[in-house]
Design a protein around this motif. Structure first.
Motif, PDB file in Angstrom:
ATOM      1  N   HIS A   7      -2.996 -14.050   2.943  1.00 21.61           N
ATOM      2  CA  HIS A   7      -2.588 -13.503   4.238  1.00 21.61           C
ATOM      3  C   HIS A   7      -3.642 -12.501   4.708  1.00 21.61           C
ATOM      4  O   HIS A   7      -4.140 -11.703   3.908  1.00 21.61           O
ATOM      5  CB  HIS A   7      -1.246 -12.772   4.120  1.00 21.61           C
ATOM      6  CG  HIS A   7      -0.063 -13.673   4.171  1.00 21.61           C
ATOM      7  ND1 HIS A   7       0.428 -14.310   3.063  1.00 21.61           N
ATOM      8  CD2 HIS A   7       0.727 -14.032   5.211  1.00 21.61           C
ATOM      9  CE1 HIS A   7       1.490 -15.021   3.409  1.00 21.61           C
ATOM     10  NE2 HIS A   7       1.682 -14.876   4.714  1.00 21.61           N
ATOM     11  N   PRO A   8      -3.943 -12.514   5.998  1.00 18.42           N
ATOM     12  CA  PRO A   8      -4.873 -11.505   6.524  1.00 18.42           C
ATOM     13  C   PRO A   8      -4.286 -10.106   6.416  1.00 18.42           C
ATOM     14  O   PRO A   8      -3.066  -9.921   6.503  1.00 18.42           O
ATOM     15  CB  PRO A   8      -5.025 -11.896   7.997  1.00 18.42           C
ATOM     16  CG  PRO A   8      -4.595 -13.308   8.087  1.00 18.42           C
ATOM     17  CD  PRO A   8      -3.551 -13.482   7.021  1.00 18.42           C
ATOM     18  N   ILE A   9      -5.165  -9.147   6.209  1.00 23.81           N
ATOM     19  CA  ILE A   9      -4.773  -7.748   6.334  1.00 23.81           C
ATOM     20  C   ILE A   9      -5.644  -7.141   7.428  1.00 23.81           C
ATOM     21  O   ILE A   9      -6.847  -7.362   7.486  1.00 23.81           O
ATOM     22  CB  ILE A   9      -4.868  -6.948   5.012  1.00 23.81           C
ATOM     23  CG1 ILE A   9      -6.218  -7.068   4.351  1.00 23.81           C
ATOM     24  CG2 ILE A   9      -3.762  -7.346   4.067  1.00 23.81           C
ATOM     25  CD1 ILE A   9      -6.375  -6.192   3.107  1.00 23.81           C
ATOM     26  N   ILE A  10      -4.976  -6.420   8.314  1.00 16.49           N
ATOM     27  CA  ILE A  10      -5.629  -5.758   9.428  1.00 16.49           C
ATOM     28  C   ILE A  10      -5.363  -4.273   9.239  1.00 16.49           C
ATOM     29  O   ILE A  10      -4.207  -3.853   9.186  1.00 16.49           O
ATOM     30  CB  ILE A  10      -5.060  -6.221  10.793  1.00 16.49           C
ATOM     31  CG1 ILE A  10      -5.161  -7.740  10.931  1.00 16.49           C
ATOM     32  CG2 ILE A  10      -5.792  -5.533  11.936  1.00 16.49           C
ATOM     33  CD1 ILE A  10      -3.851  -8.440  10.746  1.00 16.49           C
ATOM     34  N   MET A  11      -6.435  -3.504   9.113  1.00 21.37           N
ATOM     35  CA  MET A  11      -6.283  -2.075   8.842  1.00 21.37           C
ATOM     36  C   MET A  11      -6.913  -1.272   9.968  1.00 21.37           C
ATOM     37  O   MET A  11      -8.010  -1.597  10.426  1.00 21.37           O
ATOM     38  CB  MET A  11      -6.969  -1.730   7.522  1.00 21.37           C
ATOM     39  CG  MET A  11      -6.429  -2.518   6.342  1.00 21.37           C
ATOM     40  SD  MET A  11      -7.528  -2.456   4.890  1.00 21.37           S
ATOM     41  CE  MET A  11      -8.864  -3.523   5.429  1.00 21.37           C
ATOM     42  N   ALA A  12      -6.231  -0.231  10.391  1.00 19.68           N
ATOM     43  CA  ALA A  12      -6.759   0.702  11.377  1.00 19.68           C
ATOM     44  C   ALA A  12      -6.723   2.078  10.736  1.00 19.68           C
ATOM     45  O   ALA A  12      -5.645   2.567  10.378  1.00 19.68           O
ATOM     46  CB  ALA A  12      -5.932   0.667  12.658  1.00 19.68           C
ATOM     47  N   ALA A  13      -7.904   2.669  10.551  1.00 21.40           N
ATOM     48  CA  ALA A  13      -7.990   3.953   9.861  1.00 21.40           C
ATOM     49  C   ALA A  13      -8.801   4.937  10.673  1.00 21.40           C
ATOM     50  O   ALA A  13      -9.822   4.591  11.258  1.00 21.40           O
ATOM     51  CB  ALA A  13      -8.654   3.765   8.492  1.00 21.40           C
ATOM     52  N   MET A  14      -8.356   6.178  10.659  1.00 20.57           N
ATOM     53  CA  MET A  14      -9.077   7.256  11.287  1.00 20.57           C
ATOM     54  C   MET A  14      -9.399   8.296  10.221  1.00 20.57           C
ATOM     55  O   MET A  14      -8.500   8.730   9.494  1.00 20.57           O
ATOM     56  CB  MET A  14      -8.240   7.912  12.394  1.00 20.57           C
ATOM     57  CG  MET A  14      -8.211   7.180  13.730  1.00 20.57           C
ATOM     58  SD  MET A  14      -7.910   5.427  13.726  1.00 20.57           S
ATOM     59  CE  MET A  14      -6.218   5.302  13.254  1.00 20.57           C
ATOM     60  N   GLY A  15     -10.669   8.662  10.115  1.00 18.35           N
ATOM     61  CA  GLY A  15     -11.086   9.702   9.181  1.00 18.35           C
ATOM     62  C   GLY A  15     -10.657   9.423   7.760  1.00 18.35           C
ATOM     63  O   GLY A  15     -10.915   8.356   7.209  1.00 18.35           O
ATOM     64  N   THR A  16      -9.968  10.387   7.165  1.00 19.29           N
ATOM     65  CA  THR A  16      -9.545  10.240   5.768  1.00 19.29           C
ATOM     66  C   THR A  16      -8.494   9.158   5.587  1.00 19.29           C
ATOM     67  O   THR A  16      -8.177   8.789   4.461  1.00 19.29           O
ATOM     68  CB  THR A  16      -8.993  11.572   5.219  1.00 19.29           C
ATOM     69  OG1 THR A  16      -7.903  11.996   6.043  1.00 19.29           O
ATOM     70  CG2 THR A  16     -10.069  12.642   5.184  1.00 19.29           C
ATOM     71  N   GLY A  17      -7.973   8.621   6.675  1.00 15.71           N
ATOM     72  CA  GLY A  17      -7.043   7.496   6.605  1.00 15.71           C
ATOM     73  C   GLY A  17      -7.678   6.264   5.980  1.00 15.71           C
ATOM     74  O   GLY A  17      -6.985   5.312   5.622  1.00 15.71           O
ATOM     75  N   LEU A  18      -8.991   6.284   5.813  1.00 16.95           N
ATOM     76  CA  LEU A  18      -9.687   5.171   5.178  1.00 16.95           C
ATOM     77  C   LEU A  18      -9.375   5.067   3.686  1.00 16.95           C
ATOM     78  O   LEU A  18      -9.462   3.977   3.108  1.00 16.95           O
ATOM     79  CB  LEU A  18     -11.204   5.326   5.378  1.00 16.95           C
ATOM     80  CG  LEU A  18     -12.095   4.266   4.749  1.00 16.95           C
ATOM     81  CD1 LEU A  18     -11.808   2.903   5.364  1.00 16.95           C
ATOM     82  CD2 LEU A  18     -13.552   4.642   4.916  1.00 16.95           C
ATOM     83  N   ALA A  19      -8.985   6.164   3.055  1.00 16.70           N
ATOM     84  CA  ALA A  19      -8.812   6.211   1.594  1.00 16.70           C
ATOM     85  C   ALA A  19      -7.960   5.062   1.027  1.00 16.70           C
ATOM     86  O   ALA A  19      -8.420   4.354   0.137  1.00 16.70           O
ATOM     87  CB  ALA A  19      -8.256   7.568   1.167  1.00 16.70           C
ATOM     88  N   PRO A  20      -6.748   4.843   1.498  1.00 21.84           N
ATOM     89  CA  PRO A  20      -5.969   3.750   0.900  1.00 21.84           C
ATOM     90  C   PRO A  20      -6.567   2.377   1.203  1.00 21.84           C
ATOM     91  O   PRO A  20      -6.444   1.451   0.395  1.00 21.84           O
ATOM     92  CB  PRO A  20      -4.580   3.899   1.523  1.00 21.84           C
ATOM     93  CG  PRO A  20      -4.795   4.670   2.772  1.00 21.84           C
ATOM     94  CD  PRO A  20      -5.969   5.563   2.515  1.00 21.84           C
TER      95      PRO A  20
END
Length: 158
Positions: A7-20
């Motif tokens: 399954h595709p995963i679509i991630m939207a991260a801002m700043g430290t939100g990239l960690a996970p």
């Protein structure tokens, strides 16, 4: 996480939100290197300045070159006169979001500030669905609500 690694995963991260999301990407890289089939991996990442804040840029570029990250969309809000955010990438290419999230039944994850970000990203997702599927905003919003209930649209904001 999605029920399968295809399954595709679509991630939207801002700043430290990239960690996970680094962990999500690293896991998919491990699977791919082990010979397993993985689904598309989309990362929308936003920070203020490319030189100061894009700490994992080389790592993300390597994952992209390896084919683990199928779509890498980066927004640096302060590197140009007019601010440019993650949602602007979704607005510019609604087909990508629609294809990965709706057509391919992907799973969406947002991690970042709880202020305006979840509202703006959700609005961009709804707008993309409306634009590509030619449906109403109300129907697209209901669809996102249903995805949230089913665990297909996930927000971690602080």
């Amino acid at each position: 996480m999605p029920p399968t690694d295809r399954h595709p995963i679509i991630m939207a991260a801002m700043g430290t939100g990239l960690a996970p999301f680094r962990a999500f990407i690293q896991h998919r890289a491990y699977l791919k290197r082990s010979g397993k089939e993985i689904g598309p991996v989309v990362l929308y990442f936003g920070c203020r300045y490319s030189k100061k804040d894009y700490l994992y840029g080389d790592e993300l570029a390597a994952f992209s070159a390896e084919g683990v990250l199928t779509d890498l969309k980066v927004a640096f809000s302060r590197d140009q006169k007019e601010k440019f955010y993650v949602q602007h990438h979704i607005d510019r290419d609604p087909e990508l979001l629609y294809k990965r999230l709706i057509t391919q039944q992907g799973f969406f994850y947002l991690c970042g500030s709880a202020k305006q970000v979840p509202i703006d990203i959700r609005a961009a997702v709804v707008k993309a669905i409306v634009e590509i599927s030619n449906t109403t905003e109300e129907m697209a919003s209901d669809l996102v609500n249903q995805m949230q209930i089913k665990g297909q649209y996930n927000v971690e904001a602080w």
